[in-house]
Design a protein around this motif. Sequence first.
Motif, PDB file in Angstrom:
ATOM      1  N   UNK A 244      66.830  64.009  47.459  1.00 40.88           N
ATOM      2  CA  UNK A 244      66.109  63.550  48.635  1.00 40.88           C
ATOM      3  C   UNK A 244      64.705  63.142  48.261  1.00 40.88           C
ATOM      4  N   UNK A 245      63.807  63.106  49.240  1.00 40.33           N
ATOM      5  CA  UNK A 245      62.428  62.676  49.015  1.00 40.33           C
ATOM      6  C   UNK A 245      61.469  63.797  49.396  1.00 40.33           C
ATOM      7  N   UNK A 246      60.207  63.645  48.922  1.00 40.12           N
ATOM      8  CA  UNK A 246      59.158  64.604  49.272  1.00 40.12           C
ATOM      9  C   UNK A 246      59.297  65.905  48.503  1.00 40.12           C
ATOM     10  N   UNK A 247      58.698  66.958  49.067  1.00 45.64           N
ATOM     11  CA  UNK A 247      58.844  68.291  48.489  1.00 45.64           C
ATOM     12  C   UNK A 247      57.919  68.610  47.335  1.00 45.64           C
ATOM     13  N   UNK A 372      54.797  69.760  50.522  1.00 43.35           N
ATOM     14  CA  UNK A 372      54.964  68.732  51.531  1.00 43.35           C
ATOM     15  C   UNK A 372      56.402  68.795  52.058  1.00 43.35           C
ATOM     16  N   UNK A 373      56.614  68.248  53.235  1.00 43.49           N
ATOM     17  CA  UNK A 373      57.954  68.252  53.812  1.00 43.49           C
ATOM     18  C   UNK A 373      58.895  67.433  52.933  1.00 43.49           C
ATOM     19  N   UNK A 374      60.179  67.650  53.105  1.00 45.39           N
ATOM     20  CA  UNK A 374      61.134  66.935  52.261  1.00 45.39           C
ATOM     21  C   UNK A 374      62.401  66.632  53.047  1.00 45.39           C
ATOM     22  N   UNK A 375      63.168  65.740  52.472  1.00 42.63           N
ATOM     23  CA  UNK A 375      64.477  65.409  53.046  1.00 42.63           C
ATOM     24  C   UNK A 375      65.552  65.743  52.023  1.00 42.63           C
ATOM     25  N   UNK A 376      66.776  65.827  52.488  1.00 40.24           N
ATOM     26  CA  UNK A 376      67.893  66.026  51.585  1.00 40.24           C
ATOM     27  C   UNK A 376      68.095  67.469  51.189  1.00 40.24           C
TER      28      UNK A 376
END
Length: 401
Positions: A244-247, A372-376
Amino acid sequence: MFCKLHKSALRQAQLLRGVSRSTALPRRACATFRAHEECLELHYGGTQMRFNYVWLRDHCLSAASYNSKTNQRNLDTGSIDLTIRPESTRVEGDHLVITWPGGHMSKYSLSWLAENSFERKYQSTEQPRILWNSDIYRNANITSSKWDTFMSCDDELKKFLQNYLLYGIAFVDDVPATVEATEAVTQRVSLIRETTYGRMWCFTSDFSRGDTAYSQLALDRHTDTSYFQEPCGIQVFHCLKHEGTGGRTLLVDGFYAAEKLRQRSPESFELLAQVPIKHEYIENTDRHQNHITGIGPVLNVYPWNNEMYLIRYNNYDRSVLNTIPHDVVQRWYAAHRELTTELRRPENELWVKLTPGKVVFIDNWRVLHGRESFTGSRQLCGCYLTRDDVLSAARCFGLQA
């Protein structure tokens, strides 16, 4: 004057003052002493020191008073006469020699006395550190340890510990992306501290525990387990998988920000270092019930030299503010806001993307972390380590910790 005393006059003066050339210092340097009613005054190595007589008797290193094999005291401190005074005092070579009532003799290295005097202690640093913001840390060009070398070479472990002590963070790269390998690399450094979260933990954003860390939400900078009476010393993170993205992981040197606050607003620093507040962790799920509280000031300093050793900063887990008198509450909030402003300055933020193979060790008593927030799908594993054992390992390598 003391160094020129004639031998015949020296014996008469020994009860009140003494002189010796020190072999550890240049020949012109002298060790002189003066016996006062309440203490022994010693001049050595350019420092004037005062030693309480009970303290001197308590710290006798003779075989009768101290076990040199176990490095433990034999002497019963409770048996020392609190009005004890020396029968005689003299300097022999690089040692101070005291004869006590009853004939017991104590011999102290002058360098040992100087090293352990309050006068030397309050001017010295317990643990040397390099305080940093993002630019300072990146410009230091600190290299990460490599898994293979780290696991087999003590010199590499020593270098890792030195970086950890100085900066409060250290990395090991190329670690196999498994919980087992993560456990192995952490045990190379210290003992794992088991908590309510278990020994080694592995989690995703499934809200399996009553904590926002088990989500995809962004987390502001904070220290972990501020609700423990003794917060965990070292935090370890290893991202095993992220699709995913972010994190990205956020790291902030809390001591750097706090020292900026001390320079700009010493009254606010003192207030945050003096007022104890409560942090609390309440969990009530089908599988876990916990109610843990810890009490202590936001900033913690050694009283003899004002050196900072611990920051508790966690706005998520800070409990009801009921340990502060009403006429101090407003000033506390203002001081807390000043510290928060320092911690949130963009130039103080070090952002790191944790990828499979990169393990970060964080001094949880100093460095705040967030994300930071993340997706996936994102899977993280890690643990807490005992601080005492990390520092012990460092000292066994001859590092100051």
